[in-house]
Design a protein around this motif. Sequence first.
Motif, PDB file in Angstrom:
ATOM      1  N   PRO A   1      -3.378   4.110   1.631  1.00 40.79           N
ATOM      2  CA  PRO A   1      -4.315   3.791   2.071  1.00 40.79           C
ATOM      3  C   PRO A   1      -3.965   4.361   3.577  1.00 40.79           C
TER       4      PRO A   1
ATOM      5  N   TRP B   1     -10.104  -3.123  -0.419  1.00 42.41           N
ATOM      6  CA  TRP B   1      -9.329  -3.479   0.605  1.00 42.41           C
ATOM      7  C   TRP B   1      -9.664  -2.823   2.168  1.00 42.41           C
TER       8      TRP B   1
ATOM      9  N   SER C   1      -8.149  -1.398   7.831  1.00 40.02           N
ATOM     10  CA  SER C   1      -7.482  -1.018   7.106  1.00 40.02           C
ATOM     11  C   SER C   1      -9.149  -0.287   6.238  1.00 40.02           C
TER      12      SER C   1
ATOM     13  N   ARG D   1      -8.919   1.544   2.137  1.00 39.51           N
ATOM     14  CA  ARG D   1      -8.051   3.131   0.617  1.00 39.51           C
ATOM     15  C   ARG D   1      -8.891   2.948   0.027  1.00 39.51           C
TER      16      ARG D   1
ATOM     17  N   ALA E   1       0.913  -1.284   0.107  1.00 41.48           N
ATOM     18  CA  ALA E   1      -0.185   0.218   0.208  1.00 41.48           C
ATOM     19  C   ALA E   1       0.816   1.235   0.003  1.00 41.48           C
TER      20      ALA E   1
END
Length: 191
Positions: free
Chosen positions: A65, A96, A79, A81, A54
């Motif tokens: 990200p 993601w 997380s 992105r 990332a």
Amino acid sequence: MNIPPIENDRVSLTLLGLSNYKKLQEVANEKDLIAYSPSDISSPEKLKNYVQTAVDGFYHKTIIPFIIYDKQEQKFAGSTRFGHINWDNKTLHIGWTWIGREFQGSGLNTNMKFLMLQYAFETLAFEKVEFRIDERNIRSRKAVEKLGATLEGILRRDVVLKDGFRRNTCCYGILKDEWPTIKLTIFKEFN
């Protein structure tokens, strides 16, 4: 690129990097958290490699990200992105995304996606946001449909997962001219 925190009263999205990714190790250890993804975050080394990929994309301006912080729970949640950023055509993907089970169904994801869509359309002035989701991931598909994304098609057997399975990928999109109506709909959900 200088990316300020993207936040509201519920969630804060800040750049994910090698300096802060360890805050996600506990969440990343949850079993089958990203079962529908070709990525692997199941060990500290694999998580670091995931983040390094990332970060590399960030430096090439194809990925932004984020580490997700749940302000309500005062915990790091996962997380997400922006990816496949095409600056010329003004298109990008949101994806993601993985958040710990304790945060799922809590409204965190909707808040996060709202902020990301708002940033993509209103700050970056992009024309289209896409989502790519494993056909079998009904929960994620319903979540982006609830946001107002349109199913544009299914790419058959286009991604190989960790176990060798070739998934079908559902392609969803939101256009810039659809955003004002979608924004009002999502905003009503928050109030």
